[in-house]
Design a protein around this motif. Structure first.
Motif, short mmCIF file in Angstrom:
data_model
loop_
_atom_site.label_atom_id
_atom_site.label_comp_id
_atom_site.label_asym_id
_atom_site.label_seq_id
_atom_site.Cartn_x
_atom_site.Cartn_y
_atom_site.Cartn_z
N ASP A 1 7.15 30.15 -32.43
CA ASP A 1 7.57 28.87 -32.74
C ASP A 1 6.80 27.83 -33.13
O ASP A 1 7.02 27.04 -33.95
N TYR A 2 5.47 27.87 -32.75
CA TYR A 2 4.47 27.13 -33.15
C TYR A 2 4.12 27.56 -34.57
O TYR A 2 3.63 26.58 -35.33
N LEU A 3 4.12 28.77 -34.99
CA LEU A 3 3.67 29.23 -36.19
C LEU A 3 4.67 28.49 -37.09
O LEU A 3 4.19 28.25 -38.19
N VAL A 4 5.89 28.53 -37.03
CA VAL A 4 6.94 27.88 -37.71
C VAL A 4 6.54 26.53 -37.91
O VAL A 4 6.76 25.99 -38.89
N LEU A 5 6.30 25.79 -36.81
CA LEU A 5 6.06 24.46 -36.86
C LEU A 5 4.78 24.02 -37.56
O LEU A 5 4.92 23.07 -38.68
N ARG A 6 3.58 24.65 -37.39
CA ARG A 6 2.42 24.36 -38.07
C ARG A 6 1.95 25.12 -39.39
O ARG A 6 1.29 24.83 -40.05
N CYS A 7 2.58 26.30 -39.44
CA CYS A 7 2.30 27.09 -40.40
C CYS A 7 3.49 27.47 -41.34
O CYS A 7 3.66 28.90 -41.38
N PRO A 8 4.19 26.81 -41.75
CA PRO A 8 5.78 27.20 -42.27
C PRO A 8 5.70 28.08 -43.47
O PRO A 8 6.45 28.49 -43.66
N ASP A 9 4.73 28.05 -44.39
CA ASP A 9 4.41 28.89 -45.30
C ASP A 9 3.88 30.37 -45.22
O ASP A 9 3.87 31.14 -46.09
N LEU A 10 3.62 30.44 -43.99
CA LEU A 10 3.20 31.92 -43.39
C LEU A 10 4.51 32.77 -43.61
O LEU A 10 5.24 32.30 -42.50
N ASP A 11 4.41 33.58 -44.23
CA ASP A 11 5.73 34.76 -44.20
C ASP A 11 5.54 35.82 -43.37
O ASP A 11 4.90 36.87 -43.86
N TRP A 12 5.79 35.74 -42.21
CA TRP A 12 5.58 36.66 -41.05
C TRP A 12 6.76 37.41 -40.99
O TRP A 12 6.97 38.56 -40.31
N ARG A 13 7.89 36.79 -41.16
CA ARG A 13 9.31 37.18 -40.83
C ARG A 13 9.54 38.67 -41.64
O ARG A 13 10.06 39.53 -41.21
N SER A 14 9.23 38.50 -42.91
CA SER A 14 9.58 39.72 -43.92
C SER A 14 8.78 40.95 -43.43
O SER A 14 9.27 42.01 -43.78
N ARG A 15 7.56 40.66 -42.81
CA ARG A 15 6.84 41.62 -42.62
C ARG A 15 6.97 42.46 -40.97
O ARG A 15 6.51 43.59 -40.85
N HIS A 16 7.58 41.72 -40.22
CA HIS A 16 7.71 41.83 -38.66
C HIS A 16 9.19 41.88 -38.20
O HIS A 16 9.36 40.70 -37.44
N PRO A 17 10.31 42.32 -38.51
CA PRO A 17 11.45 42.28 -38.09
C PRO A 17 11.71 42.21 -36.61
O PRO A 17 12.38 41.68 -35.92
N SER A 18 10.82 43.15 -35.87
CA SER A 18 10.95 43.15 -34.50
C SER A 18 10.68 41.75 -33.85
O SER A 18 11.04 41.25 -33.06
N LEU A 19 9.55 41.07 -34.58
CA LEU A 19 9.22 39.63 -33.94
C LEU A 19 10.35 38.73 -34.26
O LEU A 19 10.65 37.71 -33.37
N VAL A 20 11.02 38.75 -35.26
CA VAL A 20 12.39 38.00 -35.65
C VAL A 20 13.45 38.18 -34.64
O VAL A 20 13.92 37.12 -34.27
N ARG A 21 13.57 39.55 -34.42
CA ARG A 21 14.60 39.84 -33.43
C ARG A 21 14.47 39.11 -32.14
O ARG A 21 15.06 38.36 -31.24
N LEU A 22 12.88 39.30 -31.77
CA LEU A 22 12.34 38.64 -30.28
C LEU A 22 12.54 37.11 -30.47
O LEU A 22 13.10 36.68 -29.45
N GLN A 23 12.40 36.52 -31.54
CA GLN A 23 12.25 35.17 -31.65
C GLN A 23 13.78 34.60 -31.53
O GLN A 23 13.81 33.35 -30.87
N GLU A 24 14.57 35.38 -32.14
CA GLU A 24 15.91 34.80 -32.07
C GLU A 24 16.66 35.20 -30.61
O GLU A 24 17.19 33.99 -30.23
N LYS A 25 16.11 36.14 -29.97
CA LYS A 25 16.68 36.25 -28.72
C LYS A 25 16.26 35.12 -27.74
O LYS A 25 17.04 34.59 -26.94
N LEU A 26 15.03 35.18 -27.90
CA LEU A 26 14.25 33.93 -26.88
C LEU A 26 14.75 32.39 -27.11
O LEU A 26 15.11 31.55 -26.22
N SER A 27 15.22 32.27 -28.35
CA SER A 27 15.71 30.81 -28.89
C SER A 27 17.21 30.73 -27.88
O SER A 27 17.42 29.32 -28.02
N GLN A 28 17.62 31.57 -27.78
CA GLN A 28 18.91 31.37 -27.06
C GLN A 28 18.83 31.00 -25.56
O GLN A 28 19.71 30.46 -24.85
N ARG A 29 17.57 31.14 -25.17
CA ARG A 29 17.41 30.82 -23.55
C ARG A 29 17.55 29.31 -23.34
O ARG A 29 16.77 28.66 -24.05
N PRO A 30 18.07 28.56 -22.38
CA PRO A 30 18.05 27.36 -22.25
C PRO A 30 16.52 26.80 -22.10
O PRO A 30 16.35 25.66 -22.38
#
Length: 205
Positions: free
Chosen positions: A166-195
């Motif tokens: 999430d901090y990478l999204v905030l401070r380095c929005p131009d860094l395209d890590w999502r297209s390279r790492h779908p496993s991390l996208v899946r993890l981030q989406e799961k974690l974002s649902q936690r209260p």
């Protein structure tokens, strides 16, 4: 207890997520990390997060704080007590802390008002971005198809990974890590649902 820190600091958020997951009462006190005179009175390193105990004793460094907090309640144990499982969780934590540290350095090098544009170092930024990308490669490889960073259980590894991504999204929005790492996208989406993550989401620019 009181937690001193910045709403945008990923290390402070890491502690706040743990407090929420452990259901511990703690007053959050926003602090200007550049007001060193004030922070130095509590933490000689002049850094946040800083946990102030009921007796006034200060505990600092996010790894030290979260390890202590994990002992205060049996709810949602985040750090295994011993063995290889504990080692794996702490390695994940160190890796993700490293991503956050490098991202902070990139952000400051690009934006700190104490330097002119001519004084900023593209080589330093490139070096830190190299660390971030290498760490993301390792993190994605280790997560793979697992449900969580270390297997079947939410742990400190996931707390730190979520804060780092999430901090990478905030401070380095131009860094395209999502297209390279779908496993991390899946993890981030799961974690974002936690209260705990929803309640500690940093303010957006």
């Amino acid at each position: 207890m009181k937690l001193l820190g910045s709403l945008t600091s990923p290390f402070v958020r890491k502690v706040r997520v743990v407090l929420a997951e452990k259901k511990l009462d703690c007053t959050f006190v926003p602090e200007d990390v550049w007001n060193e005179d004030k922070i130095l009175k509590i933490n000689p390193l002049g850094q946040v997060p800083c946990l102030v105990m009921e007796g006034g004793e200060a505990v600092f460094d996010s790894r030290v704080i979260v390890e202590y907090l994990d002992t205060l309640s049996p709810v949602g144990k985040l750090i295994p007590p011993s063995g290889r499982e504990r080692l794996e969780v702490r390695i994940f934590e160190a890796l993700c802390d490293g991503i956050m540290e490098a991202t902070v350095k990139v952000f400051l090098e690009k934006n700190w008002k104490g330097r002119t544009d001519a004084q900023r170092s593209p080589a330093w930024i490139e070096r830190q971005m190299g660390k971030i990308n290498a760490a993301l490669d390792m993190l994605a490889d280790r997560v793979g198809e697992r449900n969580w960073c270390t297997g079947q259980h939410f742990s400190m590894a996931d707390v730190t990974a979520g804060c780092a991504l999430d901090y990478l999204v905030l401070r380095c929005p131009d860094l395209d890590w999502r297209s390279r790492h779908p496993s991390l996208v899946r993890l981030q989406e799961k974690l974002s649902q936690r209260p705990s993550f929803q309640a500690t989401r940093p303010p957006q620019p």
